[in-house]
Enzyme design. Structure first.
Site, PDB file in Angstrom:
ATOM      1  N   TYR A  93      -8.228   1.597   5.943  1.00 31.79           N
ATOM      2  CA  TYR A  93      -6.810   1.946   5.784  1.00 31.79           C
ATOM      3  C   TYR A  93      -6.071   1.778   7.105  1.00 31.79           C
ATOM      4  CZ  TYR A  93      -7.390   6.642   7.914  1.00 31.79           C
ATOM      5  OH  TYR A  93      -7.628   7.696   8.764  1.00 31.79           O
ATOM      6  N   CYS A  94      -4.759   1.541   6.988  1.00 33.10           N
ATOM      7  CA  CYS A  94      -3.857   1.543   8.147  1.00 33.10           C
ATOM      8  C   CYS A  94      -2.718   2.501   7.814  1.00 33.10           C
ATOM      9  CB  CYS A  94      -3.366   0.138   8.483  1.00 33.10           C
ATOM     10  SG  CYS A  94      -2.418  -0.673   7.182  1.00 33.10           S
ATOM     11  N   PHE A  95      -1.558   2.344   8.439  1.00 37.15           N
ATOM     12  CA  PHE A  95      -0.500   3.331   8.232  1.00 37.15           C
ATOM     13  C   PHE A  95       0.081   3.266   6.820  1.00 37.15           C
ATOM     14  CE2 PHE A  95       3.951   4.841   8.625  1.00 37.15           C
ATOM     15  CZ  PHE A  95       3.668   6.156   8.926  1.00 37.15           C
ATOM     16  N   SER A 101      -4.446  -3.491   7.575  1.00 38.20           N
ATOM     17  CA  SER A 101      -5.658  -3.325   6.763  1.00 38.20           C
ATOM     18  C   SER A 101      -6.006  -4.609   6.020  1.00 38.20           C
ATOM     19  CB  SER A 101      -5.505  -2.151   5.788  1.00 38.20           C
ATOM     20  OG  SER A 101      -4.344  -2.291   5.002  1.00 38.20           O
ATOM     21  N   TRP A 122      -2.401   5.387   5.130  1.00 41.87           N
ATOM     22  CA  TRP A 122      -2.421   6.786   5.574  1.00 41.87           C
ATOM     23  C   TRP A 122      -1.249   7.569   5.016  1.00 41.87           C
ATOM     24  CZ3 TRP A 122       0.745   9.962   8.502  1.00 41.87           C
ATOM     25  CH2 TRP A 122       0.161  11.115   9.016  1.00 41.87           C
TER      26      TRP A 122
END
Length: 361
Positions: A93-95, A101, A122
């Site tokens: 995952y990323c933001f 991602s 996130w």
């Protein structure tokens, strides 16, 4: 080839997580079990962010590809790959579940490994965690109350539906309750709490707490539910409570400091923590009582170095009898709620088990 993705609710299933955000983002808050293996470090992310504002997404992507290339790219892919080989069910995952991602997924796929990413990243997972806490606030809650040293935390930990708030906060909730290791951020605490509550789908049992545990706030909606929830009260004799307090606040504390910092530094840090904790309640104790307890504490430290940790009971006993017990009894008198059950530790554990077994399914 399309890249697989999962719904953000997967954050609550405690799968291994690869957080590809920059370290500065990870430090502000992450999900339980997440490991930070960033696509870009802080400086690279900062440079790409400036380029995005100045020239748009295409130019920012081009700069990112130049910054993370060659050996650097290979090292980062190798780190992801090593984690994925140890944890085949890992998720990325990323933001926002977007570009970073997807790039990590693509590079891993080129290396022969396919991992899913969290859709929405996130941000979406945090919304799920908050929603879980709100949902838990609407479910039945039973609160375990009692004087200091009644092993309320151990009782909660013994239950399948027990939620250990102090464990998630890494703090025992009093002036003497700070954990030797650094505690979580507020966001990390909420994420751990939300993940735990997601398993207690019919209701839960918690220890009686004030809104703040150390420097952390219990989320307001859940704490308000705790405040009006039914209670049970554990009552144990002083000698039993005193032994429990010594184990928790002296023996376990010393082992943790020694194991993490070594004999000499661990001893120095533990002594400093307990001395500072006593000073924090100095005003409430009054000058004469504080000085008496300080002298007893100093003598106990001397005996401790000779292997006699029981000597600490000389200052712990008056601290409980003259400070913590009266404070708790005053709070009990102010409470408008009667306890559903009052008894010793074993009877309260049995009551809590019966209560949880009777929850509507």
């Amino acid at each position: 080839m399309s890249l697989p993705h999962l719904a953000p609710e997967m954050a609550l299933l405690e799968r291994p997580l690869i957080d590809v955000r920059a370290p500065v983002e990870f430090a502000r808050g992450a999900l339980p079990g997440a490991v930070n293996l960033p696509l870009m470090d802080d400086a690279e992310r900062h440079a790409v962010g400036i380029r995005y504002k100045e020239a748009g997404q295409g130019a920012a992507i081009a700069l990112g590809e130049r910054l993370v290339d060659g050996d650097l790219k290979a090292r980062r892919v190798a780190a992801w790959r090593a984690f994925a080989e140890r944890h085949p069910d890992a998720v990325i995952y990323c933001f926002r579940g977007g570009l970073r991602s997807r790039i990590a997924q693509q590079w891993l796929q080129e290396a022969g490994i396919t991992l899913p990413r969290i859709q929405g990243g996130w941000k979406a997972m945090r919304q799920c965690v908050n929603a879980e806490i709100e949902a838990a606030a609407a479910r039945p809650v039973l609160v375990v109350a009692g004087l200091t040293g009644c092993a309320k935390t151990e009782l909660v930990q013994s239950l399948d539906v027990g939620i250990d708030l102090e464990g998630h906060a890494r703090h025992k909730g009093s002036a003497f309750g700070r954990h030797p290791l650094q505690g979580p951020s507020q966001i990390d605490f909420e994420h751990a709490l939300g993940a735990a509550l997601s398993h207690a789908t019919h209701g839960c049992v918690v220890e009686d707490e004030s809104r703040m545990i150390g420097q952390l706030d219990i989320p307001l909606s859940f704490w308000q539910t705790m405040e009006t929830a039914p209670r049970i009260r554990v009552e144990m004799p002083l000698d039993w409570r005193l032994e429990q307090i010594r184990k928790d606040y002296i023996d376990t504390l010393w082992r943790t400091y020694r194991d993490h910092y070594g004999e000499w530094l661990g001893w120095s840090l533990m002594r400093k923590q307990l001395s500072s904790a006593l000073k924090r309640v100095r005003k409430r104790l009054g000058s004469a009582r504080f000085q008496r307890l300080q002298r007893l504490q100093a003598l106990a430290f001397r005996e401790h170095q000779r292997g006699n940790t029981q000597a600490h009971e000389a200052w712990l006993a008056p601290l409980m009898l003259e400070y913590y017990d009266p404070m708790y009894r005053y709070q009990l008198e102010q409470s408008p709620y009667e306890a559903l059950h009052v008894g010793d530790w074993e009877s309260c554990l049995a009551f809590a088990r019966d209560w949880s077994a009777a929850l509507p399914r």
